[in-house]
Write a protein that holds these residues in place. Structure first.
Motif, PDB file in Angstrom:
ATOM      1  N   ASP A 267      12.388  16.438   8.789  1.00 52.05           N
ATOM      2  CA  ASP A 267      11.339  17.109   8.018  1.00 52.05           C
ATOM      3  C   ASP A 267      10.127  16.171   7.982  1.00 52.05           C
ATOM      4  O   ASP A 267       9.972  15.376   7.058  1.00 52.05           O
ATOM      5  CB  ASP A 267      11.854  17.429   6.609  1.00 52.05           C
ATOM      6  N   ASP A 268       9.301  16.280   9.028  1.00 57.50           N
ATOM      7  CA  ASP A 268       8.178  15.340   9.148  1.00 57.50           C
ATOM      8  C   ASP A 268       7.158  15.505   8.035  1.00 57.50           C
ATOM      9  O   ASP A 268       6.573  14.525   7.582  1.00 57.50           O
ATOM     10  CB  ASP A 268       7.508  15.495  10.516  1.00 57.50           C
ATOM     11  N   ASP A 269       6.948  16.738   7.592  1.00 53.78           N
ATOM     12  CA  ASP A 269       6.025  16.955   6.466  1.00 53.78           C
ATOM     13  C   ASP A 269       6.449  16.134   5.260  1.00 53.78           C
ATOM     14  O   ASP A 269       5.632  15.495   4.590  1.00 53.78           O
ATOM     15  CB  ASP A 269       5.988  18.440   6.072  1.00 53.78           C
ATOM     16  N   ALA A 270       7.744  16.167   4.974  1.00 58.71           N
ATOM     17  CA  ALA A 270       8.263  15.428   3.810  1.00 58.71           C
ATOM     18  C   ALA A 270       8.145  13.920   4.028  1.00 58.71           C
ATOM     19  O   ALA A 270       7.747  13.186   3.117  1.00 58.71           O
ATOM     20  CB  ALA A 270       9.714  15.819   3.540  1.00 58.71           C
ATOM     21  N   LEU A 271       8.475  13.453   5.211  1.00 51.97           N
ATOM     22  CA  LEU A 271       8.364  12.009   5.493  1.00 51.97           C
ATOM     23  C   LEU A 271       6.934  11.537   5.269  1.00 51.97           C
ATOM     24  O   LEU A 271       6.699  10.532   4.600  1.00 51.97           O
ATOM     25  CB  LEU A 271       8.733  11.712   6.952  1.00 51.97           C
ATOM     26  N   ILE A 272       5.990  12.283   5.840  1.00 51.75           N
ATOM     27  CA  ILE A 272       4.578  11.905   5.695  1.00 51.75           C
ATOM     28  C   ILE A 272       4.184  11.930   4.221  1.00 51.75           C
ATOM     29  O   ILE A 272       3.554  11.000   3.709  1.00 51.75           O
ATOM     30  CB  ILE A 272       3.673  12.869   6.510  1.00 51.75           C
ATOM     31  N   ARG A 273       4.611  12.986   3.518  1.00 53.11           N
ATOM     32  CA  ARG A 273       4.229  13.156   2.115  1.00 53.11           C
ATOM     33  C   ARG A 273       4.692  11.966   1.278  1.00 53.11           C
ATOM     34  O   ARG A 273       3.918  11.380   0.520  1.00 53.11           O
ATOM     35  CB  ARG A 273       4.850  14.446   1.592  1.00 53.11           C
ATOM     36  N   PHE A 274       5.951  11.602   1.405  1.00 50.20           N
ATOM     37  CA  PHE A 274       6.469  10.526   0.549  1.00 50.20           C
ATOM     38  C   PHE A 274       5.921   9.169   0.942  1.00 50.20           C
ATOM     39  O   PHE A 274       5.581   8.358   0.082  1.00 50.20           O
ATOM     40  CB  PHE A 274       8.004  10.512   0.589  1.00 50.20           C
ATOM     41  N   ILE A 275       5.831   8.902   2.231  1.00 49.93           N
ATOM     42  CA  ILE A 275       5.386   7.577   2.667  1.00 49.93           C
ATOM     43  C   ILE A 275       3.906   7.377   2.357  1.00 49.93           C
ATOM     44  O   ILE A 275       3.510   6.345   1.819  1.00 49.93           O
ATOM     45  CB  ILE A 275       5.702   7.367   4.165  1.00 49.93           C
ATOM     46  N   VAL A 276       3.091   8.369   2.662  1.00 44.65           N
ATOM     47  CA  VAL A 276       1.653   8.224   2.415  1.00 44.65           C
ATOM     48  C   VAL A 276       1.355   8.116   0.925  1.00 44.65           C
ATOM     49  O   VAL A 276       0.622   7.236   0.484  1.00 44.65           O
ATOM     50  CB  VAL A 276       0.874   9.407   3.060  1.00 44.65           C
ATOM     51  N   VAL A 277       1.949   8.992   0.124  1.00 49.18           N
ATOM     52  CA  VAL A 277       1.617   9.024  -1.305  1.00 49.18           C
ATOM     53  C   VAL A 277       2.139   7.793  -2.042  1.00 49.18           C
ATOM     54  O   VAL A 277       1.499   7.298  -2.964  1.00 49.18           O
ATOM     55  CB  VAL A 277       2.130  10.331  -1.956  1.00 49.18           C
ATOM     56  N   ARG A 278       3.288   7.252  -1.624  1.00 48.93           N
ATOM     57  CA  ARG A 278       3.842   6.086  -2.343  1.00 48.93           C
ATOM     58  C   ARG A 278       3.330   4.754  -1.781  1.00 48.93           C
ATOM     59  O   ARG A 278       3.505   3.714  -2.422  1.00 48.93           O
ATOM     60  CB  ARG A 278       5.381   6.074  -2.288  1.00 48.93           C
ATOM     61  N   SER A 279       2.699   4.770  -0.584  1.00 45.98           N
ATOM     62  CA  SER A 279       2.378   3.506   0.095  1.00 45.98           C
ATOM     63  C   SER A 279       1.462   2.587  -0.713  1.00 45.98           C
ATOM     64  O   SER A 279       1.596   1.370  -0.649  1.00 45.98           O
ATOM     65  CB  SER A 279       1.764   3.778   1.475  1.00 45.98           C
ATOM     66  N   GLU A 280       0.547   3.159  -1.482  1.00 46.86           N
ATOM     67  CA  GLU A 280      -0.362   2.306  -2.265  1.00 46.86           C
ATOM     68  C   GLU A 280       0.098   2.136  -3.703  1.00 46.86           C
ATOM     69  O   GLU A 280      -0.629   1.613  -4.543  1.00 46.86           O
ATOM     70  CB  GLU A 280      -1.774   2.901  -2.256  1.00 46.86           C
ATOM     71  N   PHE A 281       1.323   2.586  -3.954  1.00 45.92           N
ATOM     72  CA  PHE A 281       1.801   2.528  -5.332  1.00 45.92           C
ATOM     73  C   PHE A 281       3.095   1.709  -5.446  1.00 45.92           C
ATOM     74  O   PHE A 281       3.102   0.621  -6.012  1.00 45.92           O
ATOM     75  CB  PHE A 281       1.977   3.949  -5.857  1.00 45.92           C
ATOM     76  N   ASP A 282       4.184   2.211  -4.862  1.00 45.12           N
ATOM     77  CA  ASP A 282       5.470   1.533  -5.080  1.00 45.12           C
ATOM     78  C   ASP A 282       6.434   1.666  -3.903  1.00 45.12           C
ATOM     79  O   ASP A 282       7.645   1.610  -4.085  1.00 45.12           O
ATOM     80  CB  ASP A 282       6.141   2.091  -6.342  1.00 45.12           C
ATOM     81  N   LEU A 283       5.884   1.797  -2.687  1.00 42.20           N
ATOM     82  CA  LEU A 283       6.780   2.009  -1.545  1.00 42.20           C
ATOM     83  C   LEU A 283       7.688   0.799  -1.304  1.00 42.20           C
ATOM     84  O   LEU A 283       8.811   0.936  -0.813  1.00 42.20           O
ATOM     85  CB  LEU A 283       5.971   2.345  -0.284  1.00 42.20           C
ATOM     86  N   GLY A 284       7.212  -0.396  -1.683  1.00 34.68           N
ATOM     87  CA  GLY A 284       8.068  -1.587  -1.584  1.00 34.68           C
ATOM     88  C   GLY A 284       9.329  -1.428  -2.432  1.00 34.68           C
ATOM     89  O   GLY A 284      10.450  -1.737  -1.991  1.00 34.68           O
ATOM     90  N   ASN A 285       9.174  -0.917  -3.646  1.00 28.71           N
ATOM     91  CA  ASN A 285      10.326  -0.671  -4.538  1.00 28.71           C
ATOM     92  C   ASN A 285      11.232   0.423  -3.973  1.00 28.71           C
ATOM     93  O   ASN A 285      12.455   0.347  -4.069  1.00 28.71           O
ATOM     94  CB  ASN A 285       9.850  -0.232  -5.928  1.00 28.71           C
TER      95      ASN A 285
END
Length: 321
Positions: A267-285
């Motif tokens: 589900d590429d839409d979902a992958l993009i959605r979660f990675i892009v939206v969390r990348s500047e917030f808490d993707l490390g966590n």
């Protein structure tokens, strides 16, 4: 939700030169081929704010819209991913909500995933972005597209009136737990969803955790088990998402990323959605939670699951473990 330090994977670049970046982007899109590497090297390594500056600078320098040029040069999942990073997160999520509601049927999963998991401030920002981009009311569109108790829950979430303090009140938690029990498992017939909705939509997250603990004592089973036995369909999914976010926000997103890569196809839409939206917030966590839950790193799983420039763009956003 816990007061831990948030670890973004994408941060503003220190020696930011909009002029140099725009020149590099222009060169990467001029001539016969497209230099995707140069485009990704810049756009994966700039903050949302810096990317907005690039859009303005580019148009000022060349009289062309950066987004239009990028769209013309890119294709497929890479194009979708680049377009996603070029929007401020609230605008991007407003677009995702609109897309979920346009045409036949509604993608309720996306409504749940965006509306039921956000802070009050972010919900207000998404509503404002939606009004500006589409000249429509998000609240009205959601009400038109949904029905019953699910519609009531989403409408309450869109009010953005959750208590966001860190205060807990043991007596109030006990009362809420009892009210939920009496409205569901404690009733002979049917479920009064209003009690569930009221508590899940408006209590602060620390308070909710306490309510869940009290509930387990009263009912002899978890709140999730109660939700699964007392509700169904979209309402059940929405309630469970709120419970999951309450208990472990990073675990929730780790699970979502894993689900997007499970089974046949991605589900590429979902992958993009979660990675892009969390990348500047808490993707490390989220990456840490992913490794803890699934023994495999997010980096490794995406490397296996995706291909080509698109894979490289996603990996640039999540950064190597």
């Amino acid at each position: 939700m816990g007061n831990m330090e948030m670890r973004p994977t994408v941060t503003p670049v220190d020696d930011f030169s909009p002029e140099a970046d725009c020149e590099t982007l222009r060169d990467a899109m001029s001539g016969r081929g497209t230099d995707e590497d140069e485009i990704m090297a810049i756009l994966a390594n700039r903050s949302t704010l810096q990317r907005q500056i690039l859009k303005e600078k580019y148009e000022g320098e060349y009289g062309d819209e950066l987004l239009r040029d990028l769209k013309r040069e890119l294709r497929g999942d890479l194009e979708d991913c680049i377009m996603a990073v070029m929007d401020p997160p609230a605008v991007y999520e407003a677009r995702q909500l609109r897309k979920a509601m346009v045409g036949p049927g509604t993608d309720d999963e996306i409504l749940i995933e965006i509306i039921c998991t956000k802070s009050n401030e972010r919900i207000e920002a998404i509503k404002a972005a939606y009004a500006i981009v589409f000249e429509r009311s998000l609240m009205e569109d959601v009400r038109d597209e949904t029905s019953g108790d699910f519609k009531t829950l989403l409408s309450m979430m869109l009010l953005a009136e959750r208590d966001e303090s860190w205060e807990i009140d043991e007596d109030a938690a006990e009362a809420d737990a009892q009210a939920i029990y009496d409205a569901g498992e404690g009733r002979w017939f049917g479920t009064d969803e209003n009690e569930f909705t009221k508590v899940l939509a408006f209590r602060n997250y620390l308070q909710l955790r306490l309510v869940f603990l009290k509930y387990a004592v009263i009912a002899g089973n978890t709140i999730e088990e109660a939700i699964e036995s007392e509700t169904s369909g979209n309402l059940q999914k929405a309630y469970l998402a709120i419970c999951s976010i309450t208990k472990d926000v990073h675990g929730y997103y780790a699970q979502k990323l894993h689900d997007a890569m499970r089974g046949v196809g991605t589900d590429d839409d979902a992958l993009i959605r979660f990675i892009v939206v969390r990348s500047e917030f808490d993707l490390g966590n989220v990456k840490d939670a992913y490794r803890e839950k699934f023994d495999n790193g997010l980096w490794a799983d995406i490397s296996q699951e995706c291909k080509g420039d698109y894979r490289r763009m996603l990996l640039s956003l999540i950064r190597e473990d």
